[in-house]
Write a protein that holds these residues in place. Structure first.
Motif, PDB file in Angstrom:
ATOM      1  N   UNK A 257     -10.384   9.726   3.275  1.00 47.56           N
ATOM      2  CA  UNK A 257      -9.696   9.726   4.536  1.00 47.56           C
ATOM      3  C   UNK A 257      -9.722   8.793   5.143  1.00 47.56           C
ATOM      4  N   UNK A 258     -10.683   7.944   5.075  1.00 50.65           N
ATOM      5  CA  UNK A 258     -10.808   6.372   5.588  1.00 50.65           C
ATOM      6  C   UNK A 258      -9.485   5.591   5.090  1.00 50.65           C
ATOM      7  N   UNK A 259      -9.451   5.685   3.754  1.00 48.57           N
ATOM      8  CA  UNK A 259      -8.252   4.968   3.137  1.00 48.57           C
ATOM      9  C   UNK A 259      -6.989   5.362   3.786  1.00 48.57           C
ATOM     10  N   UNK A 260      -6.735   6.730   3.898  1.00 41.10           N
ATOM     11  CA  UNK A 260      -5.569   7.101   4.755  1.00 41.10           C
ATOM     12  C   UNK A 260      -5.316   6.526   6.181  1.00 41.10           C
ATOM     13  N   UNK A 261      -6.515   6.672   6.883  1.00 39.68           N
ATOM     14  CA  UNK A 261      -6.336   5.987   8.254  1.00 39.68           C
ATOM     15  C   UNK A 261      -6.018   4.352   8.466  1.00 39.68           C
ATOM     16  N   UNK A 262      -6.476   3.739   7.272  1.00 39.94           N
ATOM     17  CA  UNK A 262      -6.175   2.332   7.017  1.00 39.94           C
ATOM     18  C   UNK A 262      -4.783   2.169   6.836  1.00 39.94           C
ATOM     19  N   UNK A 263      -4.527   3.045   5.880  1.00 36.60           N
ATOM     20  CA  UNK A 263      -2.871   2.793   5.495  1.00 36.60           C
ATOM     21  C   UNK A 263      -2.001   3.190   6.889  1.00 36.60           C
TER      22      UNK A 263
ATOM     23  N   UNK B 297     -24.418  15.624  -6.500  1.00 33.00           N
ATOM     24  CA  UNK B 297     -22.710  15.954  -6.921  1.00 33.00           C
ATOM     25  C   UNK B 297     -22.011  16.265  -5.536  1.00 33.00           C
ATOM     26  N   UNK B 298     -22.722  17.211  -4.843  1.00 35.24           N
ATOM     27  CA  UNK B 298     -21.924  17.673  -3.669  1.00 35.24           C
ATOM     28  C   UNK B 298     -21.954  16.494  -2.340  1.00 35.24           C
ATOM     29  N   UNK B 299     -22.964  15.637  -2.371  1.00 39.83           N
ATOM     30  CA  UNK B 299     -22.797  14.520  -1.747  1.00 39.83           C
ATOM     31  C   UNK B 299     -21.731  13.449  -2.017  1.00 39.83           C
ATOM     32  N   UNK B 300     -21.794  13.345  -3.438  1.00 42.28           N
ATOM     33  CA  UNK B 300     -20.608  12.336  -4.025  1.00 42.28           C
ATOM     34  C   UNK B 300     -19.269  12.997  -3.600  1.00 42.28           C
ATOM     35  N   UNK B 301     -19.098  14.380  -3.679  1.00 40.38           N
ATOM     36  CA  UNK B 301     -17.650  14.820  -3.311  1.00 40.38           C
ATOM     37  C   UNK B 301     -17.438  14.569  -1.958  1.00 40.38           C
ATOM     38  N   UNK B 302     -18.409  14.860  -1.144  1.00 40.75           N
ATOM     39  CA  UNK B 302     -18.180  14.705   0.552  1.00 40.75           C
ATOM     40  C   UNK B 302     -18.099  13.291   0.772  1.00 40.75           C
ATOM     41  N   UNK B 303     -18.821  12.042  -0.027  1.00 42.52           N
ATOM     42  CA  UNK B 303     -18.300  10.823   0.218  1.00 42.52           C
ATOM     43  C   UNK B 303     -17.086  10.240  -0.197  1.00 42.52           C
ATOM     44  N   UNK B 304     -16.433  11.016  -1.455  1.00 44.89           N
ATOM     45  CA  UNK B 304     -15.257  10.779  -1.981  1.00 44.89           C
ATOM     46  C   UNK B 304     -14.156  11.184  -1.107  1.00 44.89           C
ATOM     47  N   UNK B 305     -14.487  12.341  -0.355  1.00 49.12           N
ATOM     48  CA  UNK B 305     -13.351  12.904   0.623  1.00 49.12           C
ATOM     49  C   UNK B 305     -13.428  12.051   1.811  1.00 49.12           C
TER      50      UNK B 305
END
Length: 163
Positions: free
Chosen positions: A134-140, A122-130
Motif C-alpha cells: 500500500x505504501x509503495x502504491x502511495x509513493x507511485x 506469518x499473519x503479521x508478515x502478511x499484514x506487513x507485506x500488505x
C-alpha cells in the motif's frame, strides 16, 4: 488503624512518622532481597533483614493435597445441591480437576505455543507485506503527481514567456 498517640501519650512518634518508617524499612528489605536474589552480587547484610525475611520472605505453599481438595469440594457441592454425594448432579471431580503435568504435556503445551507464535508471525508478515504494498502504491501516486505538477509548471512558464 488508630493513632498510637491516642492510646498511649508517651509514644514518641505520630501515625504518619510510623507509616513512613515502615514504608522505608520495607523498601530497604525489598531492595536487599532483590539484590541478593540476582546473580553476580554479594549478599547484603542488614541488621533487620533476617527478621523481616522470616516474616515477609517466604510464602507458604498454596498447593492443597488432592485428597483434601476433593474432600472439601465434595462437601461443598453436597452443601450446595443438598443431594447425596453419589447423586448425578454432583460434579465428577476426577473429570474436572486438572491433571498433573507430565513432561509430555509440557512439551505439547510448548509445541502449541510455538505453533501459535509461528502462525501469528506469518499473519503479521502478511499484514506487513500488505502495508508495504500500500505504501509503495502511495509513493507511485505521489511520484505521478510530482511529474504532473512539473508539466503544469512548464506549461505556465511557456504561457508567461509568450506574453
Amino acid at each position: 488503624m488508630r493513632d498510637v498517640k491516642g492510646i498511649d501519650n508517651t509514644f514518641p512518634f505520630s501515625k504518619d512518622e510510623s507509616t513512613r518508617c515502615f514504608v522505608n524499612i520495607m523498601g530497604t528489605y525489598k531492595r536487599i532481597k532483590k539484590r541478593n536474589n540476582t546473580s553476580g552480587e554479594g549478599a547484603t547484610n542488614w541488621e533487620f533483614f533476617q527478621t523481616l525475611d522470616e516474616v515477609f520472605g517466604s510464602r507458604s505453599s498454596v498447593l492443597v493435597p488432592d485428597a483434601m481438595l476433593e474432600s472439601s469440594l465434595n462437601s461443598l457441592m453436597q452443601d450446595l445441591s443438598n443431594d447425596p454425594p453419589d447423586s448425578p448432579t454432583v460434579l465428577d471431580l476426577d473429570a474436572t480437576l486438572p491433571s498433573t503435568s507430565t513432561p509430555r504435556n509440557k512439551l505439547t503445551r510448548k509445541m502449541n505455543v510455538l505453533e501459535f507464535l509461528n502462525k501469528e508471525s506469518e499473519e503479521d508478515a502478511k499484514v506487513m507485506k500488505k502495508l508495504l504494498d500500500t505504501e509503495a502504491e502511495k509513493l507511485a501516486v505521489e511520484k505521478e503527481k510530482l511529474v504532473e505538477l512539473k508539466e503544469i509548471r512548464t506549461l505556465f512558464q511557456k504561457i508567461l514567456d509568450k506574453s
